[in-house]
Design a protein around this motif. Structure first.
Motif, short mmCIF file in Angstrom:
data_model
loop_
_atom_site.label_atom_id
_atom_site.label_comp_id
_atom_site.label_asym_id
_atom_site.label_seq_id
_atom_site.Cartn_x
_atom_site.Cartn_y
_atom_site.Cartn_z
N ALA A 133 1.02 -1.27 -0.15
CA ALA A 133 -0.05 -0.05 0.03
C ALA A 133 1.01 1.21 -0.03
N ALA A 134 2.00 1.07 0.78
CA ALA A 134 2.83 2.24 0.75
C ALA A 134 3.55 2.79 -0.62
N SER A 135 3.77 1.70 -1.34
CA SER A 135 4.14 1.91 -2.89
C SER A 135 3.12 2.47 -3.74
N ALA A 136 1.79 2.47 -3.18
CA ALA A 136 0.70 3.27 -3.89
C ALA A 136 0.39 4.41 -3.36
N GLY A 137 1.24 4.98 -2.30
CA GLY A 137 1.15 6.43 -1.86
C GLY A 137 0.22 6.41 -0.50
N TRP A 138 0.01 5.36 0.07
CA TRP A 138 -0.98 5.26 1.40
C TRP A 138 0.03 5.19 2.48
N ARG A 139 -0.30 5.61 3.67
CA ARG A 139 0.38 5.51 4.73
C ARG A 139 -0.26 4.87 5.93
N LEU A 140 0.22 3.64 6.46
CA LEU A 140 -0.54 2.88 7.41
C LEU A 140 -0.91 3.81 8.61
N ALA A 141 -2.46 4.06 8.99
CA ALA A 141 -2.69 4.62 9.99
C ALA A 141 -2.86 3.85 11.41
N ASP A 142 -3.47 2.49 10.98
CA ASP A 142 -3.92 1.83 12.13
C ASP A 142 -4.27 0.41 11.46
N ASP A 143 -4.02 -0.53 12.36
CA ASP A 143 -4.64 -2.02 11.86
C ASP A 143 -5.11 -2.74 13.14
N TRP A 144 -6.03 -3.74 12.47
CA TRP A 144 -6.71 -4.66 13.49
C TRP A 144 -6.54 -6.05 12.74
#
Ligand SMILES: C[S@@+](CC[C@H](N)C(=O)[O-])C[C@H]1O[C@@H](n2cnc3c(N)ncnc32)[C@H](O)[C@@H]1O
Length: 313
Positions: A291-302
């Motif tokens: 996802a980071a390589s698509a420009g998204w930054r991980l904010a939280d995960d469950w």
């Protein structure tokens, strides 16, 4: 109640061209988006009820358990878009918690989408619901215009992202990034790598529903493209490929045979397969890198029992 439904699916349908090209390719393949005619949609709902296919139930349980934390992490959300919304059951939980003003539902299966989206509009009269029957791979950017200016929350549950090999998944996530707008978010659910026997069993349920779902593709092609596939001469075959981290679904020819499709003839050798679906499985860190390589930054995960939901900004 505010509800708009538009059907762009017939105009954009590439079934004929895609099936003819896919059967002429080596190895033969048919894109999984064509599983979802009316019968395919019903069979998918039935797959979700099979004891071996825990994926849908697990995601629902995760969302039920962690909804307060997910809603707190999201804060105010004005608009939600769900590509591949299916029966629209999962987004209802988000509507309860987030109370957005606008909802855009996209699905290639027009009639089931219209019915499910209208029921959502009836049950949530404060939400302006738009439902567009379309192949979102063709129409995502045009669909975004229906929502107006962002930021939007893109909701993509069900591990549908697993149907795209990693490079195509990255490209799709980058399109979601643009759709969401500068301050937009992505809430995405995906199946995790786990015991291969569990994965194998999930796509080989004892009742044969996944097999019927896979074979229904040939029935659809027979009906819509004037083809003469003999379903008894093809076998559903699904397995987990650990090195690739994916379940592969195939339809394997049980005989040397020739099949007519839309006026063209295709030879099948004994044992030759038509590849119909990938279901890629990830570790949580692996998916965050993608996802980071698509420009998204991980904010939280469950995580819950082998399934993950991640929030990206
Ligand atoms: C596995 S189901 C998931 C449904 C729902 N999101 C859920 O999680 O329960 C995938 C859905 O995406 C739709 N779909 C698949 N490919 C699509 C495409 N290219 N464009 C629009 N809809 C698509 C199918 O019709 C189906 O309803």
């Amino acid at each position: 109640m505010s509800f708009v439904f538009r059907d762009f699916s017939a105009a954009e349908s590439r079934l004929r061209a895609d099936v003819l090209a896919g059967l002429a390719a080596r190895p033969k393949r048919i894109p999984p988006k064509y599983f979802y005619d009316a019968a395919g949609c019903r069979l998918f709902e039935s797959i979700c009820a099979q004891p071996e296919y825990a994926l849908c139930r697990t995601e629902q349980a995760l969302m039920a358990t962690h909804l307060p934390a997910i809603a707190a992490a999201l804060g105010r959300v004005e608009s939600i878009v769900e590509p591949g919304a299916g029966d629209c059951s999962k987004v209802r939980r988000l509507l309860d918690a987030l109370r957005p003003t606008r909802l855009l539902l996209l699905d290639i299966a027009g009639a089931p989408l219209a019915a499910a989206a209208q029921a959502v509009a009836r049950d949530y009269p404060a939400v302006a619901v738009s439902a567009l029957a379309m192949d979102f791979l063709d129409g995502l950017e045009a669909a975004g215009a229906w929502l107006g200016a962002g930021p939007h929350l893109v909701y993509y549950p069900g591990s549908s992202i697993g149907n795209f090999p990693p490079a195509a998944a990255t490209a799709l996530l980058a399109r979601f990034r643009r759709l969401a707008g500068a301050k937009g978010r992505l809430l995405i659910g995906f199946d995790l790598k786990k015991d291969p026997q569990r994965l194998h069993a999930a796509y080989n349920d004892a009742a044969g529903v996944t097999a019927a779902f896979n074979l229904n593709l040939l029935e659809r092609i027979n009906r819509e493209l004037d083809a003469d596939f003999d379903l008894a001469r093809f076998r559903h075959y699904a397995f987990y490929h650990p090195a690739e981290g994916r379940v592969e679904m195939h339809l394997v020819s049980l005989a040397e045979q020739t099949v007519r499709v839309a006026g063209e003839r295709f030879r099948f050798a004994l044992g030759e397969s038509v590849h119909t679906e990938h279901s890629c499985k990830y570790r949580r860190d692996e998916f965050a890198t993608l996802a980071a390589s698509a420009g998204w930054r991980l904010a939280d995960d469950w995580e819950h029992d082998g399934f993950a939901v991640q929030l990206y900004t």
